[in-house]
Motif scaffolding. Structure first.
Motif: not given
Ligand code: SAM
Length: 333
Positions: A142-144, A156-158, A188-190, A209-212, A235-237, A251-259
């Protein structure tokens, strides 16, 4: 059969009308009605219509609907059309430059969540998200593929994450005694909005903050006025790269996005990075153990991302074999 109770009838009508109220809010926000009435309180519908470049009839309906929803106040005038001004609710949350502005998040709801939900029936039939129908493209990530597929969509998402994290971040940052931690990493601290709430609340804490890379390169647009040198960006994955060392992982609002499989990868990477005394702070809309609520989480699940909404024990069962302390708190969104 007995007559339905009045309250029950009202409840079902409110549910039927909910989408109209949401869309009225989104539209008034998008057309800058609240910003306009903040700088020029006391305009009538024709004056508002002229400023927002809309029809007088449509604007009058929108303003009256907003009054009924508690978003505007109308002041009657003898023999003249009423004039309008913001309520406390709109001044707090709906102005672009308010400290607790939700405008970015509202725009995301209108532009991204609304189109997905307008295909809800297909989403339910297929058990899959409807990015293709809503935006013309399939989405593996969804992100990429959706949120970051253009500079405009990414900002817009940020903006959306920034606004909701600014409004809800303090509650997360102050939910636990974190005095034993000196360094944290917000995965995923955006934009860093949550990280700044953590450093504000905990004078001895530094946050990475670690994010893409695509996100980190834009983070300067979102810095608070007084830059806080206890917040830094890497920056990283998080599925592939080494995680920065820290005492506390967030991990804030991260886990629900992934299988499950990806959640497993991420959590075991965190477990490997943890040493004695480390912690993991999870902020999600955790479901009640009986999965009967809260509705915010259960409704969010209908967007059918690859992930799922979980209860607190679902997450701890899945996790870390007690490699670190787990602190869990409810996010508002
Ligand atoms: N933690 C923030 C919050 O609670 O407001 C943002 C949550 S947002 C739903 C998910 C975040 O995870 C986004 O900033 C996104 O860029 C980041 N993200 C998605 N895939 C990622 C990856 N593979 N590595 C690092 N960050 C990633």
């Amino acid at each position: 059969d007995s007559e339905p109770k009045k309250d029950d009838l009202q409840r079902i009508i409110d549910l039927m009308d909910g989408f109209k109220a949401s869309k009225a809010l989104f539209t008034a926000s998008k057309m800058c009605v609240f910003d306009l009435l903040q700088s020029r309180p006391g305009l009538d519908a024709a004056q508002v219509a002229q400023e927002i470049k809309a029809s007088v009839k449509g604007t009058a309906c929108l303003l009256e609907a907003c009054v009924s929803l508690g978003l505007l106040k109308s002041k009657p005038r003898a023999c003249q059309k009423p004039v309008y001004e913001n309520t406390d609710l709109s001044s707090h949350f709906l102005l672009s430059d308010a400290p607790f502005s939700l405008r970015g998040y509202i725009q995301h709801c209108n532009d991204t969540v609304w189109p997905l939900f307008s295909h809800l029936e297909s989403a339910v039939r297929e058990g899959a998200n409807q990015c293709e129908k809503a935006f013309g493209k399939t989405s593996k990530d969804m992100f990429q593929d959706t949120f970051y597929n253009s500079q405009e969509a990414k900002l817009r998402f940020m903006n959306a994450m920034h606004s909701i994290a600014k409004v809800t971040g303090r509650a997360v940052a102050t939910a636990f005694d974190l005095s034993s931690f000196k360094t944290a990493c917000d995965l995923g601290g955006c934009t860093g909005a949550m990280a700044y709430e953590f450093t504000k609340a905990h004078p001895g804490l530094s946050v990475t903050v670690f994010d893409l890379p695509a996100v980190v390169e834009m983070s300067e647009h979102f810095l608070p006025l007084h830059t806080d040198n206890r917040v830094s960006f890497v920056a990283g994955d998080f599925f592939k790269d080494d995680l920065p060392k820290a005492d506390l992982y967030i991990l804030a609002r991260i886990l629900h996005d992934w299988p499950d499989e990806k959640v497993g990868i991420l959590l075991s990477k965190i477990a490997n990075a943890c040493t004695a005394g480390c912690g993991l702070l999870l902020s999600e809309i955790f479901l009640d153990e009986d999965r009967r609520g809260p509705s915010r989480g259960l409704l969010q699940a209908l967007s059918m991302s690859e992930g799922k909404q979980s209860s607190a024990t679902d997450v701890t069962d899945n996790t870390l074999n007690n490699t670190c302390d787990i602190l869990m708190c409810n996010a508002h969104s």
